[in-house]
Enzyme design. Structure first.
Site, PDB file in Angstrom:
ATOM      1  N   ALA A 160       0.851  -1.189   0.000  1.00 32.27           N
ATOM      2  CA  ALA A 160       0.000   0.000   0.000  1.00 32.27           C
ATOM      3  C   ALA A 160       0.889   1.242   0.000  1.00 32.27           C
ATOM      4  CB  ALA A 160      -0.920  -0.017   1.211  1.00 32.27           C
ATOM      5  N   SER A 161       0.276   2.400   0.215  1.00 31.66           N
ATOM      6  CA  SER A 161       1.029   3.655   0.099  1.00 31.66           C
ATOM      7  C   SER A 161       2.089   3.823   1.183  1.00 31.66           C
ATOM      8  CB  SER A 161       0.076   4.848   0.120  1.00 31.66           C
ATOM      9  OG  SER A 161      -0.678   4.852   1.313  1.00 31.66           O
ATOM     10  N   LEU A 162       1.835   3.256   2.378  1.00 24.37           N
ATOM     11  CA  LEU A 162       2.773   3.459   3.482  1.00 24.37           C
ATOM     12  C   LEU A 162       3.766   2.321   3.663  1.00 24.37           C
ATOM     13  CD1 LEU A 162       0.536   5.040   6.277  1.00 24.37           C
ATOM     14  CD2 LEU A 162       1.671   6.133   4.341  1.00 24.37           C
ATOM     15  N   GLY A 163       3.435   1.117   3.198  1.00 22.96           N
ATOM     16  CA  GLY A 163       4.340  -0.006   3.422  1.00 22.96           C
ATOM     17  C   GLY A 163       3.878  -1.266   2.728  1.00 22.96           C
ATOM     18  N   GLN A 164       4.556  -2.384   3.017  1.00 25.93           N
ATOM     19  CA  GLN A 164       4.195  -3.663   2.425  1.00 25.93           C
ATOM     20  C   GLN A 164       4.315  -4.772   3.465  1.00 25.93           C
ATOM     21  OE1 GLN A 164       7.030  -3.552  -0.795  1.00 25.93           O
ATOM     22  NE2 GLN A 164       8.481  -4.894   0.257  1.00 25.93           N
TER      23      GLN A 164
ATOM     24  N   LYS B 180       4.888  -6.193   8.615  1.00 26.29           N
ATOM     25  CA  LYS B 180       4.635  -4.982   7.835  1.00 26.29           C
ATOM     26  C   LYS B 180       5.853  -4.074   7.923  1.00 26.29           C
ATOM     27  CE  LYS B 180       1.197  -2.073   8.939  1.00 26.29           C
ATOM     28  NZ  LYS B 180      -0.159  -1.474   8.926  1.00 26.29           N
TER      29      LYS B 180
ATOM     30  N   ASP C 171     -10.938   2.264   8.901  1.00 26.57           N
ATOM     31  CA  ASP C 171     -10.596   1.790   7.562  1.00 26.57           C
ATOM     32  C   ASP C 171     -10.954   0.306   7.397  1.00 26.57           C
ATOM     33  OD1 ASP C 171      -9.599   1.926   4.988  1.00 26.57           O
ATOM     34  OD2 ASP C 171      -7.531   1.539   5.567  1.00 26.57           O
TER      35      ASP C 171
END
Length: 619
Positions: free
Chosen positions: A148-152, A167, A301
């Site tokens: 995703a935008s912040l991490g994997q 993560k 979310d």
């Protein structure tokens, strides 16, 4: 490798969002700022010039052109990176700022980006946890399973043999996020100082966004959120939360229990587990309402990847980076607003929006109430259970864009959470209505909660002035017991159990007051009639004068027979069921207490009335 892993903002000591500190840091390092300005302002400027030109020549009046530009804007945010994606997601719940067409496209904005190199991911683990990867994990997949935008996220196994999800944050993320927030914030300041058409405080919006993104980037904060969420739902056997492994967790690395589960949107796979998808949706809706109304700490979310159905029938929540708190006052305000909505008291609903922080106290509410009436009347006519949440929010978006609404941050997150949840539920049941699913919970909370404001709201729901509306009590009890399908006898049992429970004491007291007032009223009217039949010489002039003021009816006896002669509680309800329960009611100690209380109240009212009559006070 070390240069790619290093984070300029972290090196500058900025671990929490602080716009003043950010301003100071980049004024001392203009080259970094100028490079990012070139990367962002050029595509933004070109886009705005194109929109301005189309606005000038009138082509933006066409709906298809508006939609095209809205899609283009959404894609632009994705291309510009994580901070702009997060900003777009925040704007997707701000109908007070964004036109409906753009709102529709932003709602579909996906927080998904390609993963980064596995070598960088492994190096980040070693740097943050201060140990070799092989000393921490027995094995770890080099390729991420999601990004995703912040991490994997990488799948791994601890030395103890426990399967985990790891993560890992994108290298240099804080610097990019901070630079973008700095740029966007300064654009917002310029808009605020030079363009007056935007009512909401864009600078405050950016600051709120910055605070939340910094919280989301701190994985220790996410670990704490997961712990708190797990503790709050520890008594709910249907909810699961993954275990956090603190020794393998840092600000940029989060290690949690691996969960084998299925997304609720994958209906076939959920059914293969032997689980009813509809039951999973019920659990999710119930849990979300409990988060919003009871705990005041909610998952903001809940997209399909963050809620999984497990083989043992539990629903597992993941990703606790984006959480939010709601104050007790706001929770009470939301329930009170539901009461006024159901009762069609749009004037009071307008005032609720002031209390909740949507409207300032200076706003003229005379135009707001009719606008609410135009939006909600048609929806209410078909019933709360069939009300289309998205249609209502779309209509509300138009009102909020037209009138001077300012959405509190918590409300924007609530809307995002509910819309996402409804989207998941609709994939399971196309006829699902989240308001219909939520109202029984609101009804039960309204009847059970001992908060004084909600007690007043309960009175407001059940009474028109001093007249008890038994049909409303019937509707409320029916809704409160609809969370599970019950037969008529069980509904009545639950109603009796509630009435004689600790939580039902307020309703018992209300019933005693109502009956005492009615007995007093009947006694007074009887006295008036007896006085009228006496010879004029011996009639009480005081009673005659006092009787000229009409005594309001406080209890309509005919409504009781209506309650028994209809099948509103549930088809098949019969009066004999009630009479079957009479012994249970009569032998209850609280019935005896209510009887004593009724005698006391009636005596008190009678004495007060006699004193007033003797003093010549009109009744």
């Amino acid at each position: 490798m070390a240069e790619e892993l290093s984070d300029f903002i972290e090196a500058s000591g900025l671990l929490e969002y602080d716009p003043v500190a950010i301003d100071s840091i980049y004024k001392k390092n203009p080259i970094r700022l100028l490079r990012r300005l070139w990367q962002t302002l050029l595509p933004i400027g070109l886009f705005l010039l194109g929109v301005a030109w189309e606005k000038l020549i009138g082509s933006l009046e066409k709906n298809e052109r508006k939609t095209f530009r809205a899609k283009e804007f959404t894609q632009l945010l994705v291309d510009l990176g994580p901070a702009f994606i997060k900003a777009g997601q925040a704007l997707s719940t701000r109908p007070d700022i964004v036109p409906p067409t753009v709102l529709e496209e932003l709602a579909q904005l996906q927080d998904q980006l390609p993963g980064f190199e596995s070598e960088l991911a492994m190096a980040c683990i070693e740097q943050d946890l201060n140990d070799k990867v092989e000393n921490i994990f027995l094995e770890i997949d080099k390729e991420p399973i999601s990004a995703a935008s912040l991490g994997q996220v990488h799948k791994a196994k601890l030395k103890s043999g426990e399967k985990v999800a790891v993560k890992i944050q994108r290298p240099g993320l804080r610097e990019q996020i901070t630079l973008d927030l700095y740029i966007v914030r300064n654009i917002a300041i310029w808009f605020k100082n030079n363009i007056g058409i935007i009512r909401s405080d864009l600078v405050a919006l950016i600051d709120e966004l910055g605070k939340r993104i910094f919280e989301e980037m701190d994985y220790i904060n996410e670990a704490n959120n997961a712990k708190r969420f797990k503790e709050l739902h520890s008594k709910n056997e249907k909810i699961a939360v993954p275990k956090i492994y603190r020794k393998a967790t840092s600000r940029r690395v989060l290690t949690m229990e691996w969960i084998d589960g299925i997304k609720l949107t994958n209906i076939k796979a959920v059914k293969k587990l032997g689980i009813d998808p509809n039951e999973m949706v019920e659990i999710g809706v119930s849990c979300s309402l409990q988060q919003l109304i009871e705990h005041g700490f909610f998952h903001a979310d809940p997209h399909p990847g963050n809620i999984l159905a497990m083989e043992d029938g539990r629903l597992c929540y993941l990703d606790f980076g984006m959480m939010s708190d709601i104050t007790q006052q706001s929770r009470v305000g939301l329930i009170r607003a539901v009461v006024h909505l159901v009762n069609r008291r749009f004037d009071k609903l307008s005032y609720d929006f002031v209390q909740l922080g949507f409207l300032s106290e200076e706003v003229d509410l005379t135009q707001i109430a009719p606008a609410f009436e135009s939006v909600f009347t048609t929806a209410l006519e078909i019933g709360v259970n069939k009300m289309d949440f998205k249609a209502v929010t779309d209509d509300m978006s138009g009102i909020m864009y037209k009138f001077p609404f300012k959405l509190p941050p918590y409300y924007a997150l609530i809307i995002r959470s509910l819309i996402t949840l409804e989207g998941i539920a609709l994939s399971v049941d196309p006829n699902f209505k989240i308001l219909g699913a939520a109202y029984p919970y609101f009804a039960r909370r309204l009847m059970e909660d001992e908060n004084p404001e909600l007690r007043n709201s309960l009175k407001e729901m059940l009474f028109d002035e001093n007249s008890l509306k038994l049909e409303r009590l019937d509707d409320l009890l029916t809704s409160a017991t609809k969370e599970k399908q019950l037969d008529s006898e069980k509904i009545l049992d639950q109603t009796i159990d509630f009435l004689y429970s600790k939580k039902g004491i307020a309703l018992r007291n209300e019933l005693v007051d109502i009956l005492a007032s009615k007995i007093d009223s009947i006694g007074w009217k009887t006295l008036i009639k007896l006085n009228d039949r006496l010879p004029s010489k011996i009639r009480s002039k005081t009673i005659e004068k006092s009787s000229k003021i009409n005594t309001k009816e406080v209890f309509n006896i005919s409504s009781i027979s209506k309650l028994f002669n209809t099948s509103k509680i549930k088809p098949g309800f019969k009066r004999k069921i009630f009479f079957k329960k009479l012994p249970k009611i009569l032998i209850t100690k609280d019935t005896y207490r209510m009887g004593l209380g009724l005698m006391k109240k009636t005596s008190e009212k009678g004495i007060v009335r006699l004193v007033k009559v003797a003093a010549g006070v009109k009744q």
